[in-house]
Design a protein around this motif. Structure first.
Motif, PDB file in Angstrom:
ATOM      1  N   UNK A 142      74.107  45.934  67.562  1.00 16.50           N
ATOM      2  CA  UNK A 142      75.175  45.347  66.749  1.00 16.50           C
ATOM      3  C   UNK A 142      76.002  46.447  66.075  1.00 16.50           C
ATOM      4  N   UNK A 143      75.344  47.479  65.565  1.00 14.30           N
ATOM      5  CA  UNK A 143      76.085  48.578  64.934  1.00 14.30           C
ATOM      6  C   UNK A 143      76.915  49.330  65.970  1.00 14.30           C
ATOM      7  N   UNK A 144      76.320  49.533  67.141  1.00 18.20           N
ATOM      8  CA  UNK A 144      77.044  50.209  68.220  1.00 18.20           C
ATOM      9  C   UNK A 144      78.339  49.464  68.546  1.00 18.20           C
ATOM     10  N   UNK A 145      78.226  48.139  68.702  1.00 15.89           N
ATOM     11  CA  UNK A 145      79.419  47.344  69.027  1.00 15.89           C
ATOM     12  C   UNK A 145      80.445  47.403  67.899  1.00 15.89           C
ATOM     13  N   UNK A 146      79.965  47.385  66.669  1.00 17.63           N
ATOM     14  CA  UNK A 146      80.890  47.460  65.531  1.00 17.63           C
ATOM     15  C   UNK A 146      81.630  48.785  65.523  1.00 17.63           C
ATOM     16  N   UNK A 147      80.874  49.883  65.715  1.00 16.52           N
ATOM     17  CA  UNK A 147      81.527  51.188  65.710  1.00 16.52           C
ATOM     18  C   UNK A 147      82.530  51.304  66.865  1.00 16.52           C
ATOM     19  N   UNK A 148      82.188  50.699  68.020  1.00 22.46           N
ATOM     20  CA  UNK A 148      83.123  50.727  69.143  1.00 22.46           C
ATOM     21  C   UNK A 148      84.390  49.944  68.788  1.00 22.46           C
ATOM     22  N   UNK A 149      84.190  48.746  68.207  1.00 25.69           N
ATOM     23  CA  UNK A 149      85.341  47.917  67.850  1.00 25.69           C
ATOM     24  C   UNK A 149      86.217  48.592  66.805  1.00 25.69           C
TER      25      UNK A 149
END
Lengths: 288, 291
Positions: A142-149
């Motif tokens: 979830x953090x990975x996706x947030x940082x990507x977004x």
């Protein structure tokens, strides 16, 4: 913490009464069986660690059993490896930053929960402990996706934030346990004797909760240093933590370097535990 | 948590704010975004036209392969939890009841030592033990007990052994706290009334330790279904679990949407478990806090 020690002190009579009735061979066999089972479990727990040490010292370039000799070549290789040393340094950096933030945030949250008269305390506690119960790999994903977004890349603070989230529950739990156990009358007494709230806090409350905060801090350090699932998604190539580097190495090579790296991290962890024992006593670990 | 009538917030209540902010920004927001990504056709930042879709979930439900992966993950989690309980309980009982301080400290060290050793390191240890030329097979063969090496690695059994070793300390520490708080005199009273030690244990100590059993089992199950390192290294990619699949979707295919949908399924499994746990705990102990 007031478990077996205080019971045994107050109970010699009851114990004698119990043993007067029932010696008998069956009871003895039961006792031996109990010990045998437990010793087998201890062997299961400790044998793999002993094996790692053996392989770290064994000179052959492949895993061999029984070992053929003793050598320190794998330790030399480990300490000479730029990748491993960089990873070790980065892991320590992340673990220290995580410990600081988790301890400060967790201890203040515990104080607010225990003394702040917050509404819905139980729900908040359950929420704060929930990163323990939810798969850590989800936190990473979830953090990975947030940082990507948000297009922020993979900064160190992003990794530390993830680690803080999964280590915070340990600090909250150990600090809350101490806060619940101690006598609030001590604080009231200080106030009645004229101490300001601030002075009461620093001279009464803080020293009393120190063991819980320290135990939580050491837990946070260990959990962060060994953290894998959160780190997996959040480290950047060239800036990996030691567990991730070890894992990537293991996928291709299986030589004694891993053993040496393992022994080094075991020794580091033991230094931390001895530190814990010196400062707060090992027993505070029991009541997690 | 005193629930006195004078529920006035005081200054200390403000101390909750930093953690609340951390949870909002780095927990609830990301999980919300993950849920959102799982129903979008693409990344809204890089793709101008994104639409809502259920295709990621449809793909999961439509393909028996993915259902099999989900079931394998749950099965490994359940077996690991059960074995960890069977192994952890006797040790926790011993630790809670041992009288000598030195004995207690030694047992505690023995339980903490593996915990401190690290997941990757311990999985490596099990690889050296369980592989075809590993310690276990070499020993058994040199003793003449087996002619062919046993297939211990790349099996579910191997994964479970590794996972149990890694998570049993969590079970032991959780159980020790609960068993230690059970008054030993209750057991002794049962024995004085004629119960055998076994029966006293089964009818007094065991039921009283149920909250610990539930808490420890929940913790171990949650950890086991999210494990990544151990299933990969001891399973050698031959046994697929949800975490492996999730990471694969990100690293190999960069299919963020499908990874998010798989993540939501893993989240749902964990949440169902936590709810079931709270129900069970309510039944077992009236209203004990999740401390």
């Amino acid at each position: 913490m007031q478990t077996s020690a205080s019971h045994s002190a107050s109970l010699p009579a009851a114990q004698q009464a119990a043993s007067v009735h029932t010696p008998g061979p069956i009871r003895h066999y039961g006792r031996y069986l109990y010990l045998a089972i437990n010793i087998a479990i201890l062997v299961f727990l400790l044998a793999p660690i002993a094996i790692v040490v053996v392989f770290a010292l064994n000179p052959t370039p492949f895993i061999q059993f029984p070992p053929v000799g003793v050598s320190l070549r794998w330790f030399e290789k480990f300490f000479a490896s730029r990748d491993f040393m960089h990873a070790l340094g980065f892991s320590l950096e992340v673990a220290v930053l995580t410990t600081l933030s988790a301890t400060i945030l967790g201890a203040s949250a515990a104080l607010a929960l225990a003394r702040g008269n917050l509404p819905g305390t139980r729900l908040i506690v359950a929420t704060m402990l929930s990163p323990l119960m939810l798969p850590a790999i989800l936190t990473g994903l979830a953090l990975f996706q947030t940082y990507v977004l948000l297009d922020v890349g993979r900064p160190t603070w992003g990794l530390v934030a993830g680690h803080t989230l999964v280590t915070l529950p340990y600090v909250v739990r150990t600090t809350l346990a101490v806060l619940h156990n101690f006598d609030t009358r001590l604080e009231e007494a200080a106030r009645n004797l004229g101490a300001s709230p601030l002075r009461t806090f620093f001279e009464v409350t803080l020293p009393l909760i120190k063991p819980g905060v320290l135990a939580g801090a050491i837990f946070a350090f260990i959990v962060s240093f060994d953290q894998f699932p959160v780190s997996l998604f959040l480290v950047s190539p060239g800036n990996e933590t030691l567990p991730v580097t070890l894992f990537n190495y293991l996928k291709f090579d299986l030589d004694g370097t891993i053993g040496a790296a393992s022994v080094v991290s075991i020794v580091l962890a033991f230094i931390v535990v001895i530190g814990l024992d010196r400062t707060v006593g090992l027993r505070s670990y029991v009541k997690l | 948590m005193s629930s006195t009538a004078t529920t006035r917030l005081n200054g200390l209540a403000l101390f909750i704010l930093p953690s609340a902010l951390l949870f909002a920004l780095f927990f609830f927001l990301p999980i919300g975004l993950m849920a959102l990504m799982s129903v979008l056709t693409g990344n809204p930042v890089v793709m101008p036209k994104v639409a809502f879709t259920t295709r990621h979930y449809a793909r999961m439900i439509g393909d028996p392969y993915y259902l099999e992966v989900i079931w394998t993950t749950i099965r490994i989690g359940l077996v690991t939890t059960l074995v960890a309980l069977l192994i952890g309980y006797p040790l926790a009982h011993w630790m809670a009841r041992i009288k000598s301080r030195a004995g207690h400290a030694l047992l505690l060290m023995a339980v903490l030592a593996p915990m401190l050793t690290g997941i990757v390191v311990r999985t490596f240890a099990w690889m050296t033990l369980l592989s075809d030329k590993g310690v276990v097979n070499q020993t058994l063969m040199s003793l003449g007990l087996i002619a062919q090496p046993l297939k211990l690695m790349y099996t579910e059994t191997g994964i479970v052994v590794g996972l149990v070793h890694i998570y049993v300390p969590f079970m032991v520490l959780t159980l020790t706290g609960v068993i230690g708080r059970i008054d030993e005199r209750l057991e002794q009273a049962a024995e004085n009334l004629g119960a055998s030690p076994l029966r006293a244990f089964l009818e007094v100590t065991l039921p009283l330790s149920l909250p610990g059993i539930l808490a420890g089992s929940l913790l171990v199950f949650a950890l086991a279904i999210s494990a990544y390192v151990t299933p990969i290294l001891l399973g050698g990619f031959q046994i697929m679990t949800l975490p492996i699949l999730i990471y694969q979707q990100i690293s190999a295919n960069f299919n963020v949407g499908f990874a998010a949908a798989l993540g939501i399924v893993l989240l749902a499994i964990s949440l169902m478990l936590v709810i079931a746990y709270n129900r069970a705990l309510g039944l077992v102990s009236g209203q004990r806090e999740l401390q």
